[in-house]
Every structure is written in C-alpha cells, then in structure tokens.
Design an enzyme around this catalytic site. Structure first.
Site, PDB file in Angstrom:
ATOM      1  N   CYS A  17       0.830  -1.207   0.000  1.00 31.97           N
ATOM      2  CA  CYS A  17       0.000   0.000   0.000  1.00 31.97           C
ATOM      3  C   CYS A  17       0.863   1.254   0.000  1.00 31.97           C
ATOM      4  O   CYS A  17       1.355   1.675   1.054  1.00 31.97           O
ATOM      5  CB  CYS A  17      -0.934  -0.009   1.215  1.00 31.97           C
ATOM      6  SG  CYS A  17      -1.988   1.430   1.306  1.00 31.97           S
TER       7      CYS A  17
ATOM      8  N   CYS B   3      -0.503   4.148   2.049  1.00 31.85           N
ATOM      9  CA  CYS B   3      -0.294   3.992   3.493  1.00 31.85           C
ATOM     10  C   CYS B   3       1.162   4.258   3.867  1.00 31.85           C
ATOM     11  O   CYS B   3       1.445   4.910   4.868  1.00 31.85           O
ATOM     12  CB  CYS B   3      -0.621   2.578   3.955  1.00 31.85           C
ATOM     13  SG  CYS B   3      -2.110   1.872   3.259  1.00 31.85           S
ATOM     14  N   ASP B   4       2.093   3.730   3.093  1.00 37.22           N
ATOM     15  CA  ASP B   4       3.485   3.656   3.540  1.00 37.22           C
ATOM     16  C   ASP B   4       4.466   4.510   2.737  1.00 37.22           C
ATOM     17  O   ASP B   4       5.630   4.625   3.120  1.00 37.22           O
ATOM     18  CB  ASP B   4       3.968   2.189   3.475  1.00 37.22           C
ATOM     19  CG  ASP B   4       3.156   1.285   4.394  1.00 37.22           C
ATOM     20  OD1 ASP B   4       2.682   1.776   5.432  1.00 37.22           O
ATOM     21  OD2 ASP B   4       2.983   0.102   4.064  1.00 37.22           O
TER      22      ASP B   4
END
Ligand code: NAP
Length: 309
Positions: A135, A138-139
């Site tokens: 992701c 997300c990261d």
C-alpha cells in the site's frame, strides 16, 4: 449458538464491519459481526497508520483495539466464525458458517474486504512492514528520499509508482514482461517521469536485508541473469483478491470479483449491503471503509423500518 434472528449480520470485522457494528448498535439493531480470523483485517497488519484523522500516528493493532473496544460498548455480538455461504430464505438471510452452523439475519452487510496477491518469494513475509508493503498510500511517506521498487505492470503498479515519486528518490518498476498491462495514459505518464525506471522481463527471486529491506535479487527471465538491486523498500502490486468467493450467484460482482454497489452500498440483492474494500470503488483506505460501514448500517436500518421488520 443463539437461535435468534439478528437485524443485521455483518460479515467481516475490519474497519468497515466494525463501524457498521457501532452504527447498528447505536441504532438499537441486534447485530453480529462474523469474523473468521481476528478483527482489524488488513488494518491489523499495517505497521504505522498516519492517515487516519484523530491519530497523528498509530499502529494497526492499536487502531484495531480502539475500534473493537468501541464496538463492544454496544450490544453487538462478535462471533469468530468463518462464513462459507449466504442464502436468502423466505424473509431472512441465512449466513452459513464453517462447521455447518448458520446465523439468521434480516439484513446482511458484506464487509469481508480483499487481500493482496503475494509474490511468494523468500523474504516477503519476513520483511512485511519493514520495507515490504502492499500500500503506497499507506506507507509511501516513510520512504522520503529513498530508492524503492514496485512489482507489477498493471494500473495499480503504475499509478502507485507515480504516487510514490512525490516522496522517493527513485522508483524501479520490475515487470515480468516487456510491455505494461496498465492503461496507455498511465504508461505515458510513467515513461515521462524522470524518477521512474524500468526493469523489463524481470522477476524478483528474493527480498533481502538486515533489520529492513536492503536489496532484491532480480532475475531476467530472457537471459537468466540474476542481479542484485539495492532498494530501501518494495511495493508489491500484482493484483488483489476480493474475499467474495462465497458470494457467486448471490449478488452482482464485477469482472474482478468486487461487489457492485454504489455509494449507497446497496447491492443487486435488496437487504444486502456492501462496505469497504469488497465494494467496487476508487479508493480503498481505512477512512473510506469506515465511511461505507456507517452508510451501510444506516441503509440496513432504513430497509428494516420501511418494511416494518
Ligand atoms: P492487474 O491489472 O491484474 O495487474 C497485475 C500485474 O501484476 C500485471 O502486470 C501482471 O503481469 C503482474 N503479475 C501478476 N502476478 C504476478 C507475479 N506472480 N509476479 C510478477 N508479476 C505478476 O492488477 P491491478 O493493477 O491491481 O489492477 C486490478 C484491476 O483494477 C485492473 O483491471 C485495473 O485496470 C483496475 N485498476 C484501475 C485503476 C484505475 O483505473 N485508475 C487503478 C488500479 C486498478 P502481466 O501483465 O504479465 O499479467
């Protein structure tokens, strides 16, 4: 197991399902959440979450625990049961469980999410959350100024590579063929981006490092040559699997297996709603999942009250 007929059975205990539970409980609906593993879903496996409002930074288990505690404040049963099937009986739905048991409910909220396809190479599981990610949204921000690899050649791989260029020094897209599957406009943007490089006809054979990812062993499938590519992170985008195997023939699914439902979360079957990653939609995030969960619970409540159920 209790023989009662629930007002709503929520299949899946990730952020969508837990939010649906909170809203159902607050609406005085008798609700159960059916969760095959542990609550939290993909969120539970996320190392650091910095894009959920209200938390500057929280780990996946921490946010899962906070949500679960909130669910438990309401009269919602969390049943650790794996769902195998779903059938409409005359006026209730029967949710079939592994082992032959079943739960009956007047409405159903599908919130069983999706899971990323794995590369299944050495180091992938070991370094998940320590350089291996599924992701970028997300990261990505954790890799500011670093070099990363993206695996895959589809829309997701290319779109997320373009997103990663905001943070990283360089993205190397590693693709097993010499042509991308991604749509042409995404390809053009990627080819024009000076931060994106390509390794064609290449597959990752191993992910290596010490505490975190340091390099990939990449094999050229045409020449057989294996090279070591130094990277700080690797984002794997080789497709997702929606957890909809038990829904074939029950609700309409799109060509990728996601449940067809609009922003109102209504599926092709009256009384069945779809929330979170399982739904065909643009952005799959915790915030969009919880939004769907709220909408689905309110839709279920409206469905019941309109029919006097
Ligand atoms: P996808 O289109 O199925 O692409 C997966 C990519 O991973 C392909 O390039 C495939 O290679 C590669 N791959 C599969 N298994 C692999 C393996 N074991 N090792 C190495 N590479 C592997 O998946 P996606 O990109 O997640 O997209 C899913 C669907 O959502 C697509 O239909 C896509 O169009 C849609 N989508 C749309 C958008 C958008 O419109 N903005 C954004 C994201 C996704 P091959 O090409 O050789 O098969």
């Amino acid at each position: 197991m209790a023989k009662e007929v629930y007002d709503v059975a929520i299949i899946g205990g990730g952020p969508a399902g837990m939010t649906a539970g909170i809203y159902a409980g607050r609406g005085h609906l008798r609700a159960c959440i059916l969760e095959g593993m542990s609550t939290g879903g993909q969120m539970f496996n996320t190392a650091v979450i910095e894009n959920y409002p209200g938390y500057d930074s929280i780990d996946g288990p921490g946010l899962t625990q906070a949500m679960e505690e909130q669910v438990r404040k309401w009269d919602v049963d969390i049943l650790y049961k794996h769902v195998t099937g779903l059938k409409r009986q005359t006026d209730v739905f029967e949710v079939e469980l592994l082992g032959g048991e079943a739960v009956q409910a007047k409405t159903v909220i599908l919130a069983s999410g999706s899971k990323p396809r794995k590369l299944e190479v050495p180091g992938e599981a070991e370094y998940q959350g320590r350089g291996v990610s599924y992701c970028a949204t997300c990261d990505g921000a954790f890799f500011r100024g670093k070099n990363v690899a993206v695996i895959g050649g589809g829309d997701s791989a290319v779109e997320e590579s373009l997103y990663l260029t905001r943070f990283v020094n360089k993205v190397t897209i590693i693709h097993r063929r010499d042509q991308l599957r991604a749509s042409k406009h995404l390809q053009e943007r990627a080819f024009a981006d000076p931060k994106i490089e390509f390794m064609w006809d290449s597959v990752v054979e191993a992910i290596e490092g010490q505490q975190t990812v340091e390099q990939l062993q990449v094999k050229n499938v045409k020449t057989g040559t294996v090279t070591s590519l130094p990277v700080d992170g690797v984002f794997i985008y080789i497709g997702m699997f929606p957890n909809t195997g038990f829904l074939q023939g029950i609700v309409e699914l799109d060509q990728w297996g996601y449940v067809v439902a609009g922003e109102d979360t209504a599926t092709s079957e009256p009384g069945i709603f779809a929330a979170g990653d399982i739904r065909a939609k643009e952005l799959r995030q915790i915030v969009t999942a919880v939004a769907d969960g709220a909408v689905a619970a309110m839709a279920a409540e409206r469905y019941l009250s309109e029919r006097g159920l």
